[in-house]
Write a protein that holds these residues in place. Structure first.
Motif, short mmCIF file in Angstrom:
data_model
loop_
_atom_site.label_atom_id
_atom_site.label_comp_id
_atom_site.label_asym_id
_atom_site.label_seq_id
_atom_site.Cartn_x
_atom_site.Cartn_y
_atom_site.Cartn_z
N ARG A 83 0.72 -1.15 0.06
CA ARG A 83 0.08 -0.01 -0.03
C ARG A 83 0.88 1.21 0.08
N ALA A 84 1.99 1.33 0.71
CA ALA A 84 2.67 2.48 0.87
C ALA A 84 3.42 2.89 -0.24
N LEU A 85 3.88 1.95 -0.93
CA LEU A 85 4.78 1.93 -2.20
C LEU A 85 4.01 2.50 -3.18
N GLN A 86 2.80 1.99 -3.41
CA GLN A 86 1.54 2.39 -4.39
C GLN A 86 1.34 3.70 -4.33
N ASP A 87 1.17 4.17 -3.05
CA ASP A 87 1.00 5.62 -2.73
C ASP A 87 2.22 6.17 -2.97
N ALA A 88 3.22 5.98 -2.86
CA ALA A 88 4.47 6.80 -3.20
C ALA A 88 4.76 6.71 -4.77
N GLY A 89 3.84 5.99 -5.61
CA GLY A 89 3.94 5.95 -6.91
C GLY A 89 5.07 5.10 -7.44
N ALA A 90 5.49 4.24 -6.71
CA ALA A 90 6.19 3.12 -7.16
C ALA A 90 5.65 1.98 -7.98
N ARG A 91 6.31 1.54 -8.83
CA ARG A 91 6.03 0.16 -9.79
C ARG A 91 6.06 -0.88 -8.79
N VAL A 92 5.20 -1.56 -8.14
CA VAL A 92 5.11 -2.51 -7.12
C VAL A 92 4.60 -4.03 -7.96
N TRP A 93 5.75 -4.74 -7.80
CA TRP A 93 5.60 -6.17 -8.16
C TRP A 93 5.60 -7.17 -7.17
N ALA A 94 4.15 -7.47 -6.74
CA ALA A 94 3.83 -8.19 -5.32
C ALA A 94 3.71 -9.58 -5.65
N TRP A 95 4.26 -10.36 -4.72
CA TRP A 95 3.86 -12.00 -4.97
C TRP A 95 4.01 -12.66 -3.55
N ASP A 96 2.98 -13.63 -3.53
CA ASP A 96 3.12 -14.34 -2.42
C ASP A 96 2.55 -15.85 -2.80
N ASP A 97 3.50 -16.86 -2.21
CA ASP A 97 3.49 -18.03 -2.79
C ASP A 97 1.89 -18.68 -2.48
N LYS A 98 1.29 -18.15 -1.28
CA LYS A 98 0.02 -18.57 -0.96
C LYS A 98 -1.10 -17.89 -1.40
N SER A 99 -0.86 -16.78 -1.94
CA SER A 99 -1.88 -16.10 -2.27
C SER A 99 -2.68 -16.42 -3.63
N THR A 100 -4.00 -16.15 -3.69
CA THR A 100 -4.75 -16.42 -5.15
C THR A 100 -5.04 -15.37 -5.62
N ARG A 101 -4.56 -14.12 -5.48
CA ARG A 101 -4.83 -13.03 -6.16
C ARG A 101 -4.33 -13.22 -7.50
N ASP A 102 -5.18 -12.53 -8.47
CA ASP A 102 -4.84 -12.61 -10.05
C ASP A 102 -3.96 -11.31 -10.45
N ASP A 103 -3.60 -10.46 -9.68
CA ASP A 103 -3.06 -9.21 -10.09
C ASP A 103 -1.47 -9.47 -9.59
N LEU A 104 -0.97 -10.40 -9.04
CA LEU A 104 0.39 -10.61 -8.58
C LEU A 104 1.56 -11.08 -9.81
N VAL A 105 2.58 -10.75 -9.42
CA VAL A 105 3.95 -10.91 -10.44
C VAL A 105 4.59 -11.99 -9.81
N ASP A 106 4.66 -13.22 -10.46
CA ASP A 106 5.48 -14.03 -10.07
C ASP A 106 6.81 -13.74 -10.07
N LEU A 107 7.45 -13.42 -8.91
CA LEU A 107 8.79 -13.19 -8.97
C LEU A 107 9.90 -13.89 -9.15
N THR A 108 9.54 -15.30 -9.52
CA THR A 108 10.33 -16.32 -9.81
C THR A 108 10.54 -16.38 -11.35
N LYS A 109 9.79 -15.56 -11.72
CA LYS A 109 9.82 -15.34 -13.47
C LYS A 109 9.75 -14.03 -13.92
N ALA A 110 10.12 -13.15 -13.08
CA ALA A 110 10.21 -11.64 -13.29
C ALA A 110 11.36 -11.36 -13.91
#
Length: 450
Positions: A26-53
């Motif tokens: 949240r804080a980085l998005q508010d700061a205007g950063a490009r946030v690539w977020a990933w969580d092995d256990k999350s089912t969100r469809d807007d995440l970036v798989d950091l093992t393939k980034a």
């Protein structure tokens, strides 16, 4: 909320979307950063798989503290970051970078961190300071209010966080104690201690290092010549030590800031800080507040009025002459040892998901215990340990244990102490949930006996 504006238009990877990770996102998005977020256990469809980034595009990796970057096996994302010379930090580093003019009190240790952090924050607030408290305790770092040079961040910091906060320069670094814990995450005890010692990094002659010397490891750390350039203040609850701040027969005495040795206060009357370990916590709070320039009168008032910390030797109630104490936060034997040394005539509720070593280390510290009531997965193992050393009863559930302990304690008087020496996950979602269940059972008991 802290807005890390230095990362505007930069690409920041966030690994782990628990409480602190979600705060970072949240804080980085508010700061205007490009946030690539990933969580092995999350089912969100807007995440970036950091093992393939594409790691050539990433400027920083913010990892949640619970995810290993070295031992026992580094997370694949951490290995990718290192391979691309990408810095690995935690949320506290972003706080320190964004608010460099504020003062910082950093607290670490194997046991007592949460109580000491809360106590220091309370004392400083009573003394008139603008305080924000969090880190490993409660509020994530980036969810705290933004403070300027008049404010003080009081931060509980784990060994995991200290490994990932390279810019920290604590105005007061508080080291409470060391006993073996989290050894798999640090490759052994030496690695664990080395991680903790990061709390003194970057300190200069104007800063303070407050160090408990009541265990062998901490005494060695205090004596290290190249530990820190800060002013070292030794604290001990075990009697007089020259040039230290110490407790002698319950009296807090300051020979560090006052060479004449001023008697500050009698700690025996502070009901929320019973036991030598809590006296050490009070010493740490006093030393910190004095180092920051607080008025001693208000420091004493703050310590005396400390309401205590939930789930850490929390006084729940007295029912028919029996005192009920919730120490659910004691998830290992060393933490439970502190509570067993603080009271007499104890009816001890123990058990849950056992840590390595169980309660064997407590066998020489049971003189104040009348009987033990065993619950959870550890019931069989703890029964074997206690067999022949102490009366015990297998109860399995917390409710059954409390009911039986109350009946036994009522006959002779004493303390029903929930201090499990175990994790909670066999029967409860957290140590807080376990403590809340204990509190609810005591309240129900009050209503039934009213």
């Amino acid at each position: 909320m802290i807005i890390p504006t230095a990362y505007k238009n930069k690409t920041v990877a966030v690994l782990g979307l628990g409480k602190s990770g979600a705060s970072v996102e949240r804080a980085l998005q508010d700061a205007g950063a490009r946030v690539w977020a990933w969580d092995d256990k999350s089912t969100r469809d807007d995440l970036v798989d950091l093992t393939k980034a594409d790691w050539t595009q990433i400027d920083l990796l913010v990892m949640s503290p619970g995810i290993p970057h070295t031992f026992p096996t580094p997370h694949p994302v951490a290995e990718l970051a290192r391979a691309h010379n990408c810095p690995i930090v935690c949320d506290v580093e972003l706080l320190v970078q964004t608010c460099p003019n504020a003062k910082y009190v950093a607290i670490t240790g194997t046991n007592g961190k949460s109580t000491t952090t809360s106590l220091i924050a309370h004392v400083l607030e009573v003394a008139g300071f603008d305080v924000a408290v969090g880190g490993n305790l409660g509020t994530p770092a980036l969810d705290l209010d933004q403070l300027d040079e008049d404010g003080v961040y009081v931060l509980e910091l784990s060994s995991y966080q200290l490994e990932r906060t390279p810019s920290l320069c604590a105005d007061v670094a508080v080291w409470l104690n060391i006993s073996p814990d989290h050894l798999d995450r640090h490759g052994g005890l030496d690695g664990y201690i080395a991680a903790k010692k990061n709390i003194f990094a970057n300190q200069g002659a104007e800063q303070f290092a407050v160090i408990g010397i009541d265990d062998d490891h901490s005494r060695k750390v205090f004596a290290e010549n190249d530990l820190t350039q800060a002013k070292r203040i030794a604290i001990t609850a075990n009697g007089p030590v020259e040039d230290a701040i110490f407790v002698d027969e319950d009296i807090l005495i300051d020979e560090a800031f006052d060479p004449e040795g001023i008697q500050v206060m009698d700690l025996s009357s502070v009901k929320t800080l019973q036991g030598k370990h809590n006296q050490q916590n009070a010493l740490a709070a006093y030393a910190t507040a004095i180092a920051l320039g607080a008025d001693p009168t208000w420091i004493v008032r703050g310590i005396a009025g400390f309401p205590g910390l939930a789930h850490r030797q929390e006084i729940i109630a007295t029912v028919d002459g029996v005192l009920f104490i919730n120490d659910s936060k004691a998830t290992n034997a060393d933490a439970t040892a502190k509570a067993l040394g603080a009271y007499d005539h104890i009816y001890w509720i123990a058990g849950g998901q056992a840590k390595e070593g169980g309660i064997t280390s407590l066998l020489g510290q049971l003189s104040s215990v009348e009987k033990t009531y065993l619950i959870g997965e550890a019931e069989d193992a703890f029964a074997q340990t206690l067999d022949g050393a102490l009366p015990y009863q297998r109860c399995q559930t917390l409710e059954r244990a409390l009911t039986q302990a109350f009946q036994d304690a009522k006959a002779k008087g004493g303390v029903v102490l929930l201090s499990p020496a175990c994790a909670s996950w066999d029967q409860f979602s957290s140590f807080e949930a376990r403590g809340d269940a204990f509190r609810a059972l005591v309240q129900k008991l009050q209503e039934e006996t009213a």
